[in-house]
Design a protein around this motif. Structure first.
Motif, mmCIF file in Angstrom:
data_model
loop_
_atom_site.group_PDB
_atom_site.id
_atom_site.type_symbol
_atom_site.label_atom_id
_atom_site.label_comp_id
_atom_site.label_asym_id
_atom_site.label_seq_id
_atom_site.Cartn_x
_atom_site.Cartn_y
_atom_site.Cartn_z
ATOM 1 N N GLY A 114 33.264 -133.519 -101.050
ATOM 2 C CA GLY A 114 32.073 -133.505 -101.647
ATOM 3 C C GLY A 114 31.461 -132.810 -102.625
ATOM 4 N N LEU A 115 30.275 -132.669 -103.577
ATOM 5 C CA LEU A 115 29.863 -131.785 -104.432
ATOM 6 C C LEU A 115 28.422 -132.625 -104.193
ATOM 7 C CD1 LEU A 115 29.490 -129.220 -105.904
ATOM 8 C CD2 LEU A 115 28.796 -130.389 -107.545
ATOM 9 N N GLY A 116 27.411 -131.657 -103.423
ATOM 10 C CA GLY A 116 26.071 -132.156 -102.732
ATOM 11 C C GLY A 116 25.154 -131.170 -102.565
ATOM 12 N N ALA A 117 23.705 -131.018 -102.975
ATOM 13 C CA ALA A 117 22.700 -130.028 -102.478
ATOM 14 C C ALA A 117 21.220 -130.422 -101.482
ATOM 15 C CB ALA A 117 21.790 -130.011 -103.822
ATOM 16 N N GLY A 164 20.982 -119.245 -90.350
ATOM 17 C CA GLY A 164 21.630 -118.769 -91.016
ATOM 18 C C GLY A 164 20.512 -117.685 -92.296
ATOM 19 N N ALA A 165 22.043 -117.690 -93.110
ATOM 20 C CA ALA A 165 20.979 -117.067 -94.467
ATOM 21 C C ALA A 165 19.627 -118.091 -95.028
ATOM 22 C CB ALA A 165 22.602 -117.646 -95.382
ATOM 23 N N ALA A 166 18.791 -118.459 -95.256
ATOM 24 C CA ALA A 166 17.727 -118.765 -94.710
ATOM 25 C C ALA A 166 16.976 -118.565 -94.620
ATOM 26 C CB ALA A 166 17.854 -120.453 -96.013
ATOM 27 N N ARG A 167 16.757 -118.055 -93.350
ATOM 28 C CA ARG A 167 16.198 -117.648 -91.956
ATOM 29 C C ARG A 167 14.436 -116.968 -93.102
ATOM 30 N NH1 ARG A 167 17.767 -116.164 -86.415
ATOM 31 N NH2 ARG A 167 15.689 -116.408 -86.361
ATOM 32 N N GLY A 168 13.953 -118.039 -92.648
ATOM 33 C CA GLY A 168 12.427 -117.024 -92.737
ATOM 34 C C GLY A 168 12.343 -117.585 -94.526
ATOM 35 N N HIS A 169 12.690 -118.221 -95.655
ATOM 36 C CA HIS A 169 12.534 -118.772 -96.627
ATOM 37 C C HIS A 169 11.949 -119.922 -96.873
ATOM 38 C CE1 HIS A 169 14.911 -115.252 -98.681
ATOM 39 N NE2 HIS A 169 15.380 -115.268 -97.494
ATOM 40 N N GLU A 170 11.212 -120.319 -97.454
ATOM 41 C CA GLU A 170 10.432 -121.650 -97.417
ATOM 42 C C GLU A 170 11.066 -122.536 -98.631
ATOM 43 O OE1 GLU A 170 7.549 -122.731 -95.203
ATOM 44 O OE2 GLU A 170 9.041 -121.395 -94.125
ATOM 45 N N ASP A 171 11.713 -121.544 -99.825
ATOM 46 C CA ASP A 171 11.504 -122.516 -101.085
ATOM 47 C C ASP A 171 13.093 -122.512 -101.458
ATOM 48 O OD1 ASP A 171 9.533 -124.232 -102.297
ATOM 49 O OD2 ASP A 171 8.435 -121.966 -101.200
ATOM 50 N N PHE A 172 14.566 -123.338 -100.614
ATOM 51 C CA PHE A 172 15.726 -122.484 -101.268
ATOM 52 C C PHE A 172 16.603 -124.199 -101.441
ATOM 53 C CE2 PHE A 172 16.101 -123.524 -96.752
ATOM 54 C CZ PHE A 172 17.011 -123.814 -96.483
ATOM 55 N N VAL A 173 18.026 -124.246 -101.895
ATOM 56 C CA VAL A 173 18.361 -124.643 -102.391
ATOM 57 C C VAL A 173 19.502 -124.451 -101.573
ATOM 58 C CG1 VAL A 173 20.252 -126.631 -103.929
ATOM 59 C CG2 VAL A 173 17.565 -125.431 -104.633
ATOM 60 N N LEU A 174 20.065 -125.420 -101.225
ATOM 61 C CA LEU A 174 22.113 -124.888 -100.573
ATOM 62 C C LEU A 174 22.382 -125.888 -101.315
ATOM 63 C CD1 LEU A 174 23.032 -124.995 -96.537
ATOM 64 C CD2 LEU A 174 23.992 -126.542 -98.149
ATOM 65 N N LEU A 175 23.720 -125.848 -101.934
ATOM 66 C CA LEU A 175 24.184 -126.255 -102.981
ATOM 67 C C LEU A 175 25.846 -126.250 -102.045
ATOM 68 C CD1 LEU A 175 25.410 -127.523 -104.711
ATOM 69 C CD2 LEU A 175 26.679 -125.516 -105.786
ATOM 70 N N TRP A 176 26.243 -127.449 -101.287
ATOM 71 C CA TRP A 176 27.869 -127.842 -100.790
ATOM 72 C C TRP A 176 28.858 -128.162 -101.547
ATOM 73 C CZ3 TRP A 176 29.331 -127.010 -95.645
ATOM 74 C CH2 TRP A 176 30.142 -127.964 -95.230
ATOM 75 N N ASN A 177 30.140 -127.255 -100.934
ATOM 76 C CA ASN A 177 31.002 -127.475 -101.653
ATOM 77 C C ASN A 177 32.269 -128.241 -101.208
ATOM 78 O OD1 ASN A 177 32.673 -129.304 -104.258
ATOM 79 N ND2 ASN A 177 33.151 -127.620 -105.276
ATOM 80 N N GLU A 194 20.827 -138.565 -90.726
ATOM 81 C CA GLU A 194 20.370 -137.531 -91.970
ATOM 82 C C GLU A 194 21.680 -137.217 -92.661
ATOM 83 O OE1 GLU A 194 18.179 -136.122 -94.165
ATOM 84 O OE2 GLU A 194 16.591 -135.629 -92.557
ATOM 85 N N ASN A 195 21.327 -136.861 -93.893
ATOM 86 C CA ASN A 195 21.956 -136.562 -94.804
ATOM 87 C C ASN A 195 23.196 -135.087 -94.817
ATOM 88 O OD1 ASN A 195 22.836 -134.659 -97.780
ATOM 89 N ND2 ASN A 195 23.572 -136.684 -97.912
ATOM 90 N N ASP A 196 24.599 -134.988 -94.360
ATOM 91 C CA ASP A 196 25.039 -134.370 -93.953
ATOM 92 C C ASP A 196 24.741 -133.020 -94.317
ATOM 93 O OD1 ASP A 196 26.320 -134.883 -96.290
ATOM 94 O OD2 ASP A 196 28.147 -135.069 -95.856
ATOM 95 N N VAL A 197 24.227 -132.937 -96.260
ATOM 96 C CA VAL A 197 24.315 -131.618 -96.483
ATOM 97 C C VAL A 197 22.733 -131.320 -95.989
ATOM 98 C CG1 VAL A 197 23.680 -130.318 -99.471
ATOM 99 C CG2 VAL A 197 25.674 -131.936 -98.125
ATOM 100 N N ASN A 198 21.467 -132.178 -96.540
ATOM 101 C CA ASN A 198 20.452 -131.260 -95.624
ATOM 102 C C ASN A 198 20.530 -130.993 -94.266
ATOM 103 O OD1 ASN A 198 18.968 -132.677 -98.084
ATOM 104 N ND2 ASN A 198 18.311 -134.450 -96.808
ATOM 105 N N LEU A 199 21.265 -131.456 -93.557
ATOM 106 C CA LEU A 199 21.181 -130.933 -91.931
ATOM 107 C C LEU A 199 22.208 -129.227 -92.092
ATOM 108 C CD1 LEU A 199 23.042 -134.011 -89.723
ATOM 109 C CD2 LEU A 199 20.450 -132.660 -89.677
ATOM 110 N N VAL A 200 23.124 -129.028 -93.234
ATOM 111 C CA VAL A 200 23.581 -127.442 -92.884
ATOM 112 C C VAL A 200 22.723 -127.057 -93.521
ATOM 113 C CG1 VAL A 200 25.075 -126.098 -94.747
ATOM 114 C CG2 VAL A 200 26.008 -128.633 -94.166
#
Length: 397
Positions: free
Chosen positions: A218-221, A202-215, A188-194
Motif C-alpha cells: 500500500g501507499l503510506g507515509a 539509515g538515510a534519515a540519521r541526524g534528521h529531525e524533520d522528515f517524511v518517509l514515503l512508502w510504496n 505501531e503503524n508499519d510505515v512509522n516503523l520504517v
C-alpha cells in the motif's frame, strides 16, 4: 539542580553503555576520554557494570601501539526484545539481543480472508517461533513491538485504516494479547516503523524533520517532526493513500474502499495498469507489489521510450501527492522506501525530485531508503530495544 551521587553514577553508567553500543569494545582509557571521567572513576564504573552483568571483559588491544589494554563490551545477554511485522499474508517475527543483533527469526504464513487461528494465537505462535530459534524462552523477552498496516486508535483501542487485515478488528484484541503474553506489548503503524529504522540506522540519521514515503503493498507515509513520530489524533497521520489528488476520480467512503485518490494514482496497483495503457508487453505475473517493482526496475534500466515514459509518468504521479505533503509540512528531507520506489533507484529518485521542484514551493532533499531488508521488522526491533535498554541499563534502582 545538582544531581545526587547515585543519579550521577547512573548517568555515567548509561553514557558508557551507549558508547559501547555505538563503538563496540573499548578500553578503560578510551571510555574515560569519551566520557570525560578520570581513570579511577572509569575503572569503578566498569567494575560496577561488570558486576551487574551489563558489560563483559573481552579481548585486549594486542596489535595496537602501546601496552595491551583490557577491552570491555556490552553483555549481549543482558536483555532481549522482539518485533513483529504483520501483513495479511504472513507474520515475520524476530528477537534481538541488547546490542541489536538479531538472534532468532521466524515466518508464519497467514493466507486467506478468514484467519485459520485467532489472531492472539497467530501472534503467540510467531513469537514463539523466533524465541525458539534464538534458544530462549518467552520470559527472556523484555518487550514486544508489533507493526501492522493502519493504526490502533488510542481513543478506542481498535485498529483503523486496515480493513484488509482479517481478524484484527475485534474491540477486545489488545486486552486479549496483554493477557496472553508475559511482556509489555506496543503497537505501531508499519510505515512509522520504517521511519524509525531509517532514523536510527539509515538515510534519515541526524534528521529531525522528515517524511518517509512508502510504496509496496500500500501507499503510506510517516511524519517525523522535531525528531518524534507524529501519529495524529486517531493514529492516522500519514495515511496518504486516502489523499484526494488531481488526475483521479474523487474516491468517496475511502475507508470502506480501503483506497483513495493517491493510492489509485501512484500505488503499486497502478503501475501494471499504466504499463498496459502505454502498450508495454511481457508484463510479469504474480503479486501486484512484486510485479510493480519488477516493472519499475526494468524501466529504470531500459532506454526504450515506452519504459522511459512509464518511469516519467510514475514519477509525476508520485510527485503530485508529495507536493501536498511538503507544502503543508515543509520537511528537511523526504525518504523514498518500499519495493516500488527502491526498485527505481537513483533514476526514479532524480525524476521525482525534478517533478516535485516544479509542483511545490518547498524543496526538500529526496533520498532513497537505506534499510533494504525487512525495514518494518527492523523498526519494530529498534523501537522495542530502545525501551528495553532504558529498563535494563537503569542502574539507579
Amino acid at each position: 539542580m545538582a544531581g545526587t551521587p547515585s543519579t550521577l553514577r547512573a548517568m555515567n553508567d548509561r553514557a558508557a553503555l551507549d558508547l559501547l553500543l555505538e563503538h563496540g569494545p573499548l578500553s578503560r582509557t578510551r571510555i574515560g576520554k569519551l566520557t570525560g571521567l578520570s581513570k579511577p572513576t572509569a575503572s569503578q564504573l566498569l567494575a560496577r557494570l561488570e558486576a551487574a552483568g551489563l558489560v563483559l571483559a573481552g579481548g585486549t588491544t594486542e596489535g595496537r601501539p602501546g601496552p595491551n589494554a583490557q577491552l570491555y563490551e556490552v553483555n549481549p545477554a543482558a536483555g532481549h526484545a522482539a518485533g513483529l511485522d504483520v501483513t495479511p499474508e504472513r507474520i515475520l517475527a524476530a528477537v534481538a539481543d541488547i546490542t541489536g543483533r538479531t538472534v532468532g527469526s521466524y515466518e508464519l504464513p497467514t493466507p486467506g480472508r478468514r484467519p485459520a487461528q485467532p489472531v492472539v494465537q497467530q501472534i503467540a505462535d510467531a513469537l514463539d517461533g523466533a524465541v525458539k530459534a534464538a534458544g530462549l524462552a518467552r520470559a527472556d523477552v523484555h518487550r514486544l513491538v508489533i507493526g501492522t498496516p493502519g493504526a490502533f486508535d488510542p481513543n478506542t483501542g481498535r485498529l483503523r485504516y486496515a480493513s484488509h487485515l482479517p481478524g484484527w478488528h475485534t474491540p477486545t484484541l489488545l486486552d486479549e494479547l496483554a493477557a496472553a503474553l508475559p511482556m509489555p506489548v506496543e503497537y505501531e503503524n508499519d510505515v512509522n516503523l520504517v521511519a524509525v529504522a531509517e532514523q536510527r540506522l539509515g538515510a534519515a540519521r541526524g534528521h529531525e524533520d522528515f517524511v518517509l514515503l512508502w510504496n509496496e503493498g500500500g501507499l503510506g507515509a510517516a511524519l517525523v517532526l522535531g525528531g518524534r513520530l507524529h501519529r495524529g489524533w486517531t493514529g492516522g497521520a500519514g495515511e496518504v493513500g486516502f489523499l484526494p489528488v488531481p488526475g483521479t476520480p474523487l474516491v468517496r467512503q475511502v475507508t470502506k474502499a480501503n483506497s483513495g485518490g493517491y493510492q489509485v494514482l501512484a500505488g503499486s496497483q497502478a503501475i501494471p495498469k499504466l504499463a498496459r495503457e502505454l502498450g508495454i508487453d511481457d508484463i510479469p505475473t504474480g503479486p501486484y507489489a512484486e510485479v510493480a517493482a519488477a516493472l519499475v526496475q526494468r524501466a529504470a534500466e531500459s532506454e526504450d521510450p515506452l519504459h522511459q515514459c512509464l518511469l516519467e509518468t510514475y514519477a509525476t504521479h508520485l510527485a503530485t501527492g508529495l507536493a501536498s505533503l511538503v507544502s503543508v509540512l515543509d520537511p528537511e528531507l523526504v525518504v523514498l522506501s518500499g519495493a516500488s520506489l527502491a526498485s527505481g533507484g537513483e533514476v526514479l529518485r532524480s525524476l521525482v525530485q525534478s517533478e516535485l521542484e516544479e509542483l511545490a514551493a518547498a524543496r526538500p532533499k529526496l533520498v532513497l531508503g537505506d534499510v533494504p531488508e525487512h525495514p518494518v521488522l527492523r523498526g519494530a526491533l529498534e523501537s522495542a530495544l530502545a525501551a528495553t535498554r532504558d529498563e535494563v541499563f537503569d542502574t539507579s534502582r
